[in-house]
Design a protein around this motif. Structure first.
Motif, PDB file in Angstrom:
ATOM      1  N   PRO A  26      31.201  22.147  35.912  1.00 34.88           N
ATOM      2  CA  PRO A  26      30.371  23.257  36.393  1.00 34.88           C
ATOM      3  C   PRO A  26      31.138  24.218  37.296  1.00 34.88           C
ATOM      4  O   PRO A  26      30.845  25.419  37.326  1.00 34.88           O
ATOM      5  CB  PRO A  26      29.246  22.549  37.155  1.00 34.88           C
ATOM      6  CG  PRO A  26      29.173  21.180  36.544  1.00 34.88           C
ATOM      7  CD  PRO A  26      30.586  20.831  36.186  1.00 34.88           C
ATOM      8  N   SER A  27      32.117  23.695  38.031  1.00 32.10           N
ATOM      9  CA  SER A  27      32.878  24.538  38.956  1.00 32.10           C
ATOM     10  C   SER A  27      33.896  25.424  38.249  1.00 32.10           C
ATOM     11  O   SER A  27      34.417  26.377  38.833  1.00 32.10           O
ATOM     12  CB  SER A  27      33.611  23.655  39.981  1.00 32.10           C
ATOM     13  OG  SER A  27      34.458  22.722  39.318  1.00 32.10           O
ATOM     14  N   ASP A  28      34.192  25.132  36.976  1.00 29.42           N
ATOM     15  CA  ASP A  28      35.154  25.920  36.206  1.00 29.42           C
ATOM     16  C   ASP A  28      34.421  27.079  35.545  1.00 29.42           C
ATOM     17  O   ASP A  28      33.664  26.891  34.597  1.00 29.42           O
ATOM     18  CB  ASP A  28      35.827  25.038  35.152  1.00 29.42           C
ATOM     19  CG  ASP A  28      36.899  25.782  34.368  1.00 29.42           C
ATOM     20  OD1 ASP A  28      37.063  27.001  34.562  1.00 29.42           O
ATOM     21  OD2 ASP A  28      37.578  25.135  33.535  1.00 29.42           O
ATOM     22  N   THR A  29      34.653  28.279  36.039  1.00 30.90           N
ATOM     23  CA  THR A  29      33.959  29.456  35.506  1.00 30.90           C
ATOM     24  C   THR A  29      34.844  30.303  34.586  1.00 30.90           C
ATOM     25  O   THR A  29      34.487  31.438  34.257  1.00 30.90           O
ATOM     26  CB  THR A  29      33.451  30.336  36.668  1.00 30.90           C
ATOM     27  OG1 THR A  29      34.571  30.771  37.451  1.00 30.90           O
ATOM     28  CG2 THR A  29      32.478  29.553  37.546  1.00 30.90           C
ATOM     29  N   SER A  30      35.973  29.745  34.177  1.00 26.33           N
ATOM     30  CA  SER A  30      36.947  30.507  33.393  1.00 26.33           C
ATOM     31  C   SER A  30      36.345  31.054  32.094  1.00 26.33           C
ATOM     32  O   SER A  30      36.725  32.142  31.643  1.00 26.33           O
ATOM     33  CB  SER A  30      38.162  29.636  33.059  1.00 26.33           C
ATOM     34  OG  SER A  30      38.747  29.106  34.216  1.00 26.33           O
ATOM     35  N   TYR A  31      35.455  30.299  31.489  1.00 28.39           N
ATOM     36  CA  TYR A  31      34.934  30.677  30.179  1.00 28.39           C
ATOM     37  C   TYR A  31      33.456  31.078  30.230  1.00 28.39           C
ATOM     38  O   TYR A  31      32.826  31.212  29.183  1.00 28.39           O
ATOM     39  CB  TYR A  31      35.109  29.521  29.194  1.00 28.39           C
ATOM     40  CG  TYR A  31      36.539  29.094  29.013  1.00 28.39           C
ATOM     41  CD1 TYR A  31      37.421  29.862  28.258  1.00 28.39           C
ATOM     42  CD2 TYR A  31      37.013  27.921  29.613  1.00 28.39           C
ATOM     43  CE1 TYR A  31      38.740  29.474  28.097  1.00 28.39           C
ATOM     44  CE2 TYR A  31      38.342  27.530  29.450  1.00 28.39           C
ATOM     45  CZ  TYR A  31      39.193  28.307  28.695  1.00 28.39           C
ATOM     46  OH  TYR A  31      40.503  27.926  28.526  1.00 28.39           O
ATOM     47  N   ASP A  32      32.931  31.279  31.408  1.00 26.72           N
ATOM     48  CA  ASP A  32      31.496  31.567  31.519  1.00 26.72           C
ATOM     49  C   ASP A  32      31.094  32.820  30.741  1.00 26.72           C
ATOM     50  O   ASP A  32      30.067  32.830  30.054  1.00 26.72           O
ATOM     51  CB  ASP A  32      31.092  31.713  32.987  1.00 26.72           C
ATOM     52  CG  ASP A  32      30.945  30.367  33.685  1.00 26.72           C
ATOM     53  OD1 ASP A  32      31.354  29.347  33.091  1.00 26.72           O
ATOM     54  OD2 ASP A  32      30.449  30.333  34.829  1.00 26.72           O
ATOM     55  N   GLU A  33      31.881  33.881  30.851  1.00 27.03           N
ATOM     56  CA  GLU A  33      31.528  35.112  30.161  1.00 27.03           C
ATOM     57  C   GLU A  33      31.574  34.923  28.651  1.00 27.03           C
ATOM     58  O   GLU A  33      30.674  35.359  27.924  1.00 27.03           O
ATOM     59  CB  GLU A  33      32.459  36.250  30.571  1.00 27.03           C
ATOM     60  CG  GLU A  33      32.097  37.577  29.907  1.00 27.03           C
ATOM     61  CD  GLU A  33      33.003  38.722  30.329  1.00 27.03           C
ATOM     62  OE1 GLU A  33      32.812  39.840  29.816  1.00 27.03           O
ATOM     63  OE2 GLU A  33      33.910  38.502  31.149  1.00 27.03           O
ATOM     64  N   PHE A  34      32.626  34.281  28.167  1.00 30.30           N
ATOM     65  CA  PHE A  34      32.752  34.016  26.725  1.00 30.30           C
ATOM     66  C   PHE A  34      31.555  33.216  26.234  1.00 30.30           C
ATOM     67  O   PHE A  34      30.920  33.559  25.231  1.00 30.30           O
ATOM     68  CB  PHE A  34      34.055  33.263  26.455  1.00 30.30           C
ATOM     69  CG  PHE A  34      34.276  32.922  25.003  1.00 30.30           C
ATOM     70  CD1 PHE A  34      35.104  33.705  24.205  1.00 30.30           C
ATOM     71  CD2 PHE A  34      33.662  31.816  24.427  1.00 30.30           C
ATOM     72  CE1 PHE A  34      35.303  33.390  22.871  1.00 30.30           C
ATOM     73  CE2 PHE A  34      33.858  31.496  23.096  1.00 30.30           C
ATOM     74  CZ  PHE A  34      34.677  32.287  22.305  1.00 30.30           C
ATOM     75  N   LEU A  35      31.237  32.135  26.933  1.00 29.24           N
ATOM     76  CA  LEU A  35      30.163  31.249  26.488  1.00 29.24           C
ATOM     77  C   LEU A  35      28.803  31.934  26.557  1.00 29.24           C
ATOM     78  O   LEU A  35      27.965  31.755  25.670  1.00 29.24           O
ATOM     79  CB  LEU A  35      30.165  29.967  27.327  1.00 29.24           C
ATOM     80  CG  LEU A  35      31.381  29.057  27.118  1.00 29.24           C
ATOM     81  CD1 LEU A  35      31.375  27.923  28.133  1.00 29.24           C
ATOM     82  CD2 LEU A  35      31.388  28.486  25.696  1.00 29.24           C
ATOM     83  N   THR A  36      28.581  32.724  27.597  1.00 30.05           N
ATOM     84  CA  THR A  36      27.309  33.436  27.715  1.00 30.05           C
ATOM     85  C   THR A  36      27.136  34.410  26.564  1.00 30.05           C
ATOM     86  O   THR A  36      26.061  34.483  25.935  1.00 30.05           O
ATOM     87  CB  THR A  36      27.228  34.181  29.056  1.00 30.05           C
ATOM     88  OG1 THR A  36      27.280  33.231  30.130  1.00 30.05           O
ATOM     89  CG2 THR A  36      25.940  34.982  29.163  1.00 30.05           C
ATOM     90  N   ARG A  37      28.192  35.154  26.256  1.00 31.29           N
ATOM     91  CA  ARG A  37      28.110  36.110  25.156  1.00 31.29           C
ATOM     92  C   ARG A  37      27.950  35.386  23.823  1.00 31.29           C
ATOM     93  O   ARG A  37      27.265  35.873  22.910  1.00 31.29           O
ATOM     94  CB  ARG A  37      29.346  37.005  25.140  1.00 31.29           C
ATOM     95  CG  ARG A  37      29.405  37.941  26.352  1.00 31.29           C
ATOM     96  CD  ARG A  37      30.596  38.867  26.279  1.00 31.29           C
ATOM     97  NE  ARG A  37      30.516  39.755  25.135  1.00 31.29           N
ATOM     98  CZ  ARG A  37      31.502  40.571  24.757  1.00 31.29           C
ATOM     99  NH1 ARG A  37      32.637  40.586  25.443  1.00 31.29           N
ATOM    100  NH2 ARG A  37      31.375  41.359  23.712  1.00 31.29           N
ATOM    101  N   ALA A  38      28.578  34.226  23.695  1.00 33.15           N
ATOM    102  CA  ALA A  38      28.435  33.457  22.464  1.00 33.15           C
ATOM    103  C   ALA A  38      26.998  32.969  22.292  1.00 33.15           C
ATOM    104  O   ALA A  38      26.440  33.016  21.185  1.00 33.15           O
ATOM    105  CB  ALA A  38      29.399  32.277  22.466  1.00 33.15           C
ATOM    106  N   VAL A  39      26.379  32.499  23.374  1.00 38.14           N
ATOM    107  CA  VAL A  39      24.981  32.053  23.295  1.00 38.14           C
ATOM    108  C   VAL A  39      24.069  33.227  22.943  1.00 38.14           C
ATOM    109  O   VAL A  39      23.152  33.107  22.124  1.00 38.14           O
ATOM    110  CB  VAL A  39      24.532  31.390  24.615  1.00 38.14           C
ATOM    111  CG1 VAL A  39      23.039  31.071  24.567  1.00 38.14           C
ATOM    112  CG2 VAL A  39      25.328  30.119  24.882  1.00 38.14           C
ATOM    113  N   GLU A  40      24.318  34.383  23.544  1.00 39.05           N
ATOM    114  CA  GLU A  40      23.523  35.573  23.219  1.00 39.05           C
ATOM    115  C   GLU A  40      23.681  35.949  21.743  1.00 39.05           C
ATOM    116  O   GLU A  40      22.709  36.307  21.070  1.00 39.05           O
ATOM    117  CB  GLU A  40      23.943  36.739  24.107  1.00 39.05           C
ATOM    118  CG  GLU A  40      23.542  36.584  25.570  1.00 39.05           C
ATOM    119  CD  GLU A  40      24.092  37.686  26.451  1.00 39.05           C
ATOM    120  OE1 GLU A  40      24.985  38.434  25.985  1.00 39.05           O
ATOM    121  OE2 GLU A  40      23.641  37.808  27.600  1.00 39.05           O
ATOM    122  N   ALA A  41      24.922  35.860  21.245  1.00 38.88           N
ATOM    123  CA  ALA A  41      25.170  36.210  19.845  1.00 38.88           C
ATOM    124  C   ALA A  41      24.495  35.227  18.903  1.00 38.88           C
ATOM    125  O   ALA A  41      23.912  35.620  17.882  1.00 38.88           O
ATOM    126  CB  ALA A  41      26.680  36.248  19.574  1.00 38.88           C
TER     127      ALA A  41
END
Length: 210
Positions: A26-41
């Protein structure tokens, strides 16, 4: 037509759930933007594949011919129907129709006791449009459904999780498109193939209409 109060497709799973599936702390936010956009897609893709709006929408609208009596809702299960309206001209606009009798069938079909108009729709001169406003769809993960509301089916969330996980694991092969000359990148997910098991999972949730 379905309209609502949300600007983007509601997410079929939570970022924390995806990170847990991939073993990302949870503390690793390196891929948060990628994953959020992937979930939206994936969420938007599931809406298109299912020919419906899965996320709960307040104030969804459906237009139909004024002499129709069967309205197949695009956003279901339908919770409540708010109003019916008729429109004959753009100048007059939508006019609410009081006391319309209807029946909800299988939480996805609004059956009118009688057409909103008996005028034959034989030409553009006398054509009328009708519209129903309602609330329907699934409550997304992370929110607690209130009485009368329906949570997202677990198989749809599981399918979304697995699709995002595979996209993440193959992120170096996704064919990212690079903007010139700034050097920035944006991700293209929507045309990527779905996993066979994901396609099988969402098939029973497709909306069919004629």
């Amino acid at each position: 037509m379905v309209s609502g109060l949300v600007a983007f497709p509601l997410m079929l799973t939570q970022l924390a759930t995806i990170k847990a599936r991939l073993g990302i702390l949870p503390s690793d936010t390196s891929y948060d933007e990628f994953l959020t956009r992937a979930v939206e897609a994936v969420s938007a893709r599931f809406d298109r594949e299912c020919n419906r709006t899965l996320g709960r929408t307040v104030g969804a609208t459906e237009e139909f011919a004024a002499n129709d009596t069967e309205i197949i809702a695009r956003c279901y299960p339908v919770e409540t129907v708010t109003k019916f309206e008729l429109k004959s001209t753009e100048a007059e606009g939508w006019v609410e129709q009081p006391g319309v009798g209807y029946l909800l069938r299988r939480a996805c079909i609004v059956s009118l006791h009688a057409p909103l108009t008996f005028v034959p729709q034989v030409s553009a001169i006398n054509a009328q449009l009708a519209r129903v406003t309602y609330t329907g769809g699934y409550v997304m993960p992370g929110a607690t459904p209130s009485p009368g509301q329906t949570p997202l089916p677990p198989d749809l969330e599981s399918a979304a999780i697995e699709q995002v996980a595979v996209w993440f694991q193959q992120r170096d092969k996704l064919g990212l498109i690079r903007h010139w000359p700034s050097g920035g990148v944006y991700l293209v997910f929507t045309q990527l193939p779905l996993l066979p098991q994901v396609t099988a999972s969402i098939r029973p949730h497709r909306r069919w209409s004629v």
